[in-house]
Design a protein around this motif. Structure first.
Motif, PDB file in Angstrom:
ATOM      1  N   TYR A 114      20.492  53.645  72.068  1.00 27.06           N
ATOM      2  CA  TYR A 114      19.499  53.043  71.184  1.00 27.06           C
ATOM      3  C   TYR A 114      18.081  53.164  71.758  1.00 27.06           C
ATOM      4  O   TYR A 114      17.122  53.402  71.029  1.00 27.06           O
ATOM      5  N   GLY A 115      17.949  53.054  73.061  1.00 27.54           N
ATOM      6  CA  GLY A 115      16.640  53.147  73.703  1.00 27.54           C
ATOM      7  C   GLY A 115      15.985  54.504  73.484  1.00 27.54           C
ATOM      8  O   GLY A 115      14.764  54.605  73.331  1.00 27.54           O
ATOM      9  N   ILE A 118      14.526  54.581  70.025  1.00 24.72           N
ATOM     10  CA  ILE A 118      13.303  53.778  69.970  1.00 24.72           C
ATOM     11  C   ILE A 118      12.132  54.533  70.593  1.00 24.72           C
ATOM     12  O   ILE A 118      10.997  54.425  70.121  1.00 24.72           O
ATOM     13  N   GLU A 119      12.381  55.319  71.644  1.00 25.65           N
ATOM     14  CA  GLU A 119      11.316  56.147  72.230  1.00 25.65           C
ATOM     15  C   GLU A 119      10.743  57.092  71.178  1.00 25.65           C
ATOM     16  O   GLU A 119       9.523  57.215  71.045  1.00 25.65           O
ATOM     17  N   PHE A 121      11.038  56.768  67.928  1.00 28.11           N
ATOM     18  CA  PHE A 121      10.461  55.931  66.874  1.00 28.11           C
ATOM     19  C   PHE A 121       9.035  55.538  67.238  1.00 28.11           C
ATOM     20  O   PHE A 121       8.111  55.644  66.431  1.00 28.11           O
ATOM     21  N   ASP A 122       8.833  55.060  68.469  1.00 32.63           N
ATOM     22  CA  ASP A 122       7.502  54.648  68.937  1.00 32.63           C
ATOM     23  C   ASP A 122       6.530  55.827  68.974  1.00 32.63           C
ATOM     24  O   ASP A 122       5.364  55.690  68.598  1.00 32.63           O
TER      25      ASP A 122
END
Length: 143
Positions: A114-115, A118-119, A121-122
């Motif tokens: 998931y991390g 998110i990277e 996504f950001d």
């Protein structure tokens, strides 16, 4: 005399015009098999096993920018490999500026941590003018 008989006997036979299509059918089936085999190869893109969800189909007015994260956590923009989240942001920024804004579709494999998602996504979320959408496989069991 013999030649006269032969000529007269041929004139009495009806003429049949037939086209032998056996070789044509063979070629057609061979081409069909070749297209069936090569079509999945030519589809292109990065192989990603998308998670399932109850979603609407994709609707893009312009050509979208597709960011993918494969099973190993590697970023791709279209088919181009990107090493870091910062270089992902820079590449998406250039593509959005060139197209005058647009939708960025984020496709992440279901096995990716998931991390890592998110990277990405950001990184895309920092790009001005980019509208971020997450892509999932449609779950037909819920309908």
């Amino acid at each position: 005399m013999r030649s006269g008989r032969r000529a007269s006997s041929r004139r009495g036979l009806p003429t049949e015009a037939q086209i032998n299509v056996t070789s044509l059918v063979d070629v057609a089936f061979t081409l069909l098999v070749i297209f069936i085999i090569t079509a999945p190869i030519l589809q292109g893109g990065i192989e990603v096993d998308l998670p399932e969800g109850n979603v609407a189909p994709l609707d893009a007015d312009r050509t979208p920018i597709i960011v993918s994260i494969d099973r190993d956590g590697t970023f791709f923009v279209e088919d181009q490999r990107v090493e870091t989240a910062e270089s992902l942001r820079q590449l998406v920024q250039r593509l959005v500026e060139r197209s005058g804004g647009g939708t960025v579709y984020l496709r992440g494999d279901r096995q990716v941590p998931y991390g890592r998602v998110i990277e990405a996504f950001d990184a895309v979320n920092q790009v001005e003018g980019a509208q971020l959408s997450v892509v999932v496989e449609s779950d037909t069991r819920r309908r």
